[in-house]
Structure formats: C-alpha cells, structure tokens
Design an enzyme around this catalytic site. Structure first.
Site, PDB file in Angstrom:
ATOM      1  CG  HIS A   1      -1.555   1.336   1.468  1.00  0.00           C
ATOM      2  ND1 HIS A   1      -2.668   1.744   0.762  1.00  0.00           N
ATOM      3  CD2 HIS A   1      -1.244   2.353   2.308  1.00  0.00           C
ATOM      4  CE1 HIS A   1      -3.014   2.950   1.168  1.00  0.00           C
ATOM      5  NE2 HIS A   1      -2.175   3.336   2.104  1.00  0.00           N
TER       6      HIS A   1
ATOM      7  CB  CYS B   1      -3.682   2.138  -2.584  1.00  0.00           C
ATOM      8  SG  CYS B   1      -2.652   0.665  -2.481  1.00  0.00           S
TER       9      CYS B   1
END
Length: 655
Positions: free
Chosen positions: A34, A106
C-alpha cells in the site's frame, strides 16, 4: 519553488508475504504494498476514497519504506484541483483491495499522482502483483489481515477529503501467526477448499460496476509507459461503461480473460491488463493521445511496442488476440510438442517412508544411549529432563497418531522436542542418534509438524531438527554411520510430503546441506542407502516438475524463482553417474531415471546448459546400457514400464 515528493510504502501482509510467499507459491513476493504520496506536508492515499492525513499518521502506522520521488514545480493549489478531479475516478466504491487482482488501486492512485507531480512513476516492484496471488491458499489466508487494514473507522477532517484514524502497525512477522497461517493453508490444500472465482453465470463480475477487477487502472501517460516498460505483454482497454453499451457487454468477458490470462504466481507468465476510463477527463486525454475514436478499443503491446489494435466488442476476436500476444511473449517450451507417454503417466507423488517402528523399542534404545554416554557438563538439560520429555511428551504423541482422527502436535510440544534434539545432537555420538532421527522421520508425516518446521526454517533455522541433523554430516557424509544416513535420507524424503515444507529444502543453505549429503549417498556401497538417496532426489526433481507442468498449462515455460541452474546441473551429473554405476538394483535405476526425466523435461536451462551436459556425460548411451545384458542385473532391466521410461528419456530428452 520546488517541493519534495515522497512515497510512503506499507506492507499490508505485515511481513507474511516476504516470509512465506516463495515456499507457498514458488515465487518471492516481498510485500503486498500500500502506498501514499507525501507532498506539501500532507500524506495522500486512496482507501475509502481519497484520504489526507499528516505524514505517518494514517491507520497504517509507520511506513516500511520511504522513497524519494524527486521534486515538483507544481503549486499546492493546482495539485488540490487535480485531486478534486481525480475523485471522479478514485471513488470509495472502486476500492480494489479486496479483489484478487494484479494491482491494488492505491498504487495506481499514487502512480498517477507521481506522474502528475514529477513526470515519473513509483518503483516497478510496487506496481505489479501476480493476478492470481490472492486467489491462492496463501493469498486467501492473508485476506483477513489485508481487509482489516481497510475496515478501520476514519475521522472527518475540516476538508473536502477525509482523514483516517491513526493506529500503530508493525511489519514484523509473528512466528506463531506464520505457523497458524501455514497450517491454515495446508488444511485448505488437503481438504480441497481452495478459493474459487465466482462464475459469471451466478455472480455479476465486478468489472461491470467498478474498477475492482484484476486490472491496472491507468489515468495518465506516465502510468501507461511504466506499465509497458515493466511487462512483456500488455492489453489496454479504452472504454466508457456509462455511455457505451458495447463496452458494458464486453466488460465481464475482459475481466474473465484478465483473471484467466493475467500474470500467474505459479509461472510468472501472463499479460498485464489495463483499463482506461474514457468517461473521465484524464481518460479522455489518454484516449486522444492514442487516437481512440471507437469504444471500446483494445490495444496489444509486446515489449513496450504496440503490435495490434481491435475496435468493437467481439469476444472471440479479443480472446484470439490475447492468445496470440501471449504466444509471442512466451513461446512454448520445446518439450511441449514432444510425445512423452511414459513421462506423462509417471506419478509425481513423493516417495515416502511411512513404516512405523516399535515406538517403545526406539525410545528405550535412545534412552539407553543417553544413559551410557558421558554427559557434557555445559549442557542446559540433564539426562533426566531429556528422558522425561521423551517418555512423557514425545512418545505419547507419536502413539496417539494411530488414533482416528490422529492427534496433532502443538508448538509447545514441538519446541520442547526440538530443544532436546539439539541437546542430544551435541551430547551423543553420531552412531547413537539414529533412533531420534527416525522418530522425527515419522513425525514429519504429520502436517502440523511439517508446517511448524517450515515456519521455523524461516525464523530460526538452526533450531529446527532438519537443520540440526544435516549439520552433523555435511562435511563427511560418505563416512557417516549407515544407520544415521539411512534414517536421515528417509526423513528428508518424508519432508516432501508437505507442500509448505518441500520448497524449503530447495532453497539456500538447507539445499546446499542436503546436496552435500545426497550426492555421495547416491553412490553409497549399501543398497538401502542408495535406494533412500534415489527416493530423495526423485522427490526433489518431482517437486520441480510439478511447478513446470503447471507453468506450461498456464501458457508458458516460465522460470520459477525456486529453479537454480547450478544446482540442477550438479544433480543431473550426479544422477547420470549414479545410473551408470547401478548394476544390480532395478528399483534404484527406476527412481533415478524418473528423477532425470523430471530434471530435464520443461527445464528452463535445457537449451543453455542441460543439452550439452547430457552429450558430454553420454547420458543416452548410459541409459540404453541399462537395457542390455549386464547393464542392470543379468539381462538388463526387466520390467516393461521401466524399460519404456528409460527408452523414452534416452531417445527424446537426451541428445
């Protein structure tokens, strides 16, 4: 005035991917990444929509890595306007963290931001995750951890964007968690409960609603160029699901093709699938750049160059174009066209030594060795402590394995057993250790034991019995006591019964130690030792062959990370020599020949190394020599199925 741009990188698996991905998928995945952009004193990331927080204050805690992306000449107001524009594309309902896709949105978001701010991109290692990773048992076991990162409540900022609540996180793998995940994966595999992809006929594919599919979401030229640079094969879909009915019709077909033909963890073979949304301003800009005038338009890229284009929603033509692209990117292995019926019917099930000795006799013999040995003064455990664990803990567990259902060993029992194993390995002479090795040989048939060993080889390898036993003979295997060698080879063979432990034997130092024992024992004077060594080398080669067959079925002959050219050349040389010297035992010749076939068939090194090596070794003549008088027994190999296998490998795999 220029402003620095940073990339904060978090591992959603908390270290589990790096610790266990290679042994469970055959491919090293260092993290499930992420990322967020840090610029103008703010951390911006995509989660439940676009979020803004103070740097390092998101609910992901402290970043694992901070990457310097350079500087930007764009002012903060212009960047904020860009973010507001991107909210049209990166909405909360398009979150892709729970899909089994090849890219988490993301990272698409941060890549787009990096391109806008600096003209560059985020690092290559972050952008791609094999499209079937989260559909593997290991990926499925990690899903709850990943999902939890995105189910935490967020607090509202006095801003058009939201700020998540800050909580600490850790990227350090927990050994107990690792063992429990490994056990869960092993249980899933044994019970056949592998995750499945919903059928389009029963569940609507998510591509018809959002971006939560196995795609790379692309919104600017820099992102697309990075995708083309980092993948051999790329398929790009320019479409507008809002206004274009044909786009909606072909969308579920495109998603299913991405699931089927995306990059695979088993082989590394597959295409990257991208979507460019022409309903948004960034998508329209990209469409104009690539002269897209019809929706949908599909473009096909090989090694960064566009090789073809397709307009319209023809599902059959789309499949054909993708298959052609993959054929060009990953031409099939030269063995794929060979007819090898004997090899194809060869069972790749590991050869195991499952016979149960008299457990009381084995334990009493070991205890007698303990009593008759001068006990070292610096040993942390006394004789009585060792015997107490042996008779009160280990022996009852091993006896309980005959129950229905069999008992499983817990980590406390195994840690205690491993501790006395290390003590005994130091205290007893080598010729007295074989009863202990034999007890572990039996225990490794228990999935809870093999799973515990697999986790331990990652976190504390020197304490795991396999490592302890190997370390006693790696420098002098040829002269080691017969009983010790025989039980050790059988123990290592049984380790291949576990899909989570087997890969560990083919990695790094443990592979080197195993090889140091295996090579001389293939030529041992004792027939039982040679048989056990031939079984072990077959199990190792069969494990490789399983992965290669799976890779070929997935569309190519991709090289798995577990493959090692030098080791496979060494094993091939040792096996050919062992076949040449084996004059009496037909079973040994059978196992060694099967091993040779597994080492050669679909080998990624066949053309570069193996073919010429086989010529130098005269492997074909050696194999055929087993079929004539005196080659193996008085009249050569007698069993028809073994003769067929030898003839096939000699004629078709040995130049």
């Amino acid at each position: 005035m220029s402003e620095p741009v940073k990339l904060y990188v978090y591992d959603l698996s908390n270290g589990m991917a790096k610790q266990m991905s290679l042994q469970l998928t055959g491919r090293q995945i260092d993290g499930i990444w992420h990322t967020s952009i840090v610029v103008f004193g703010k951390e911006i990331f995509y989660g439940q929509g676009i979020n803004v927080t103070a740097p390092g204050q998101s609910h992901h805690g402290n970043p694992l890595h901070i990457v310097d992306l350079g500087t930007t000449a764009i002012d903060e107001e212009t960047f904020n306007e860009y973010l507001e524009e991107m909210r049209e594309h990166y909405t909360a309902d398009k979150l892709a963290h729970r899909c089994s896709g090849s890219d988490f949105n993301c990272n698409s978001f941060t890549n787009d931001c990096a391109a806008f701010l600096t003209g560059g991109s985020i690092p290559d290692f972050i952008q791609d995750l094999p499209s079937d990773f989260l559909s593997t048992p290991f990926g499925a076991a990690l899903r709850p951890t990943i999902d939890a990162m995105y189910r935490r409540p967020s607090r509202t900022m006095p801003s058009p964007l939201s700020r998540p609540a800050a909580t600490p996180s850790s990227a350090s793998p927990n050994p107990d968690l690792a063992a429990s995940i490994l056990q869960a994966v092993a249980d899933q595999a044994q019970q056949g409960r592998l995750p499945t992809i919903p059928s389009p006929s029963t569940t609507p594919l998510q591509a018809t609603e959002s971006l939560v599919a196995p795609f790379h979401s692309v919104t600017n030229s820099a992102s697309l160029q990075t995708l083309l640079r980092t993948h051999r094969a790329v398929v790009v879909n320019f479409s507008d699901l809002i206004t274009c009915p044909p786009c909606r019709v072909i969308a579920p077909v495109y998603e299913q093709l991405a699931l089927d033909k995306g990059v695979k963890t088993s082989s590394g073979v597959g295409a990257a699938f991208a979507k460019i949304d022409l309903s948004t301003l960034p998508g329209k800009t990209l469409g104009a750049e690539w002269s897209v005038r019809v929706m949908p338009t599909f473009m096909f890229f090989l090694d960064g160059k566009k090789i073809s284009e397709m307009k319209g929603a023809d599902a059959n033509e789309l499949r054909s174009q993708i298959d052609l692209l993959l054929f060009q990117a990953y031409p099939p292995h030269l063995h794929a066209s060979l007819s090898l019926p004997a090899m194809q019917t060869l069972s790749l099930t590991p050869i195991l030594f499952i016979q149960v000795p008299s457990l009381d006799t084995a334990a009493n013999k070991l205890a007698s060795f303990v009593d008759s040995t001068q006990w070292p003064a610096n040993t942390s455990q006394s004789r009585d402590e060792v015997k107490h664990v042996l008779f009160k803990t280990i022996l009852p567990y091993l006896k309980s394995r005959s129950n229905t259902p069999p008992s499983s060993a817990n980590s406390i029992l195994l840690s205690s057993w491993a501790k006395i194993t290390s003590t005994l390995a130091e205290a007893l002479p080598l010729e007295s250790l074989f009863p202990l090795v034999d007890l572990w040989r039996l225990a490794l048939l228990d999935s809870s034991v093999s799973t515990w060993c697999a986790a331990g080889l990652q976190s504390a390898p020197k304490t795991i019995p396999i490592t302890v036993f190997l370390s006693k003979v790696t420098s002098s295997a040829a002269n080691a006591p017969r009983a010790y060698l025989l039980t050790l080879l059988r123990l290592l063979s049984n380790a291949f019964s576990s899909r989570v432990l087997a890969p560990q034997l083919l990695l790094g130092q443990i592979r080197a130690s195993m090889t140091a024992v295996l090579v001389p024992t293939l030529l041992h004077k004792d027939a039982s030792v040679r048989t056990a060594a031939a079984s072990l080398v077959f199990n190792a080669a069969a494990f490789l062959q399983k992965g290669r067959v799976e890779a070929v079925r997935n569309g190519g002959s991709g090289k798995k990370d577990i493959e090692d050219e030098d080791w496979e050349v060494e094993m091939t040389s040792a096996v050919v020599e062992a076949i040449d010297r084996e004059k009496m035992n037909e079973d040994v010749v059978h196992r060694l020949t099967a091993c040779l076939g597994c080492l050669l068939r679909f080998s990624p090194f066949y053309e570069s190394q193996m073919s010429s090596l086989l010529e130098v070794l005269q492997a074909r003549l050696i194999l055929k020599g087993k079929l004539v008088k005196g080659g193996c027994g008085e009249n050569g190999v007698s069993k028809k199925d073994i003769r067929k296998l030898i003839e096939e490998i000699a004629e078709k795999l040995c130049p």
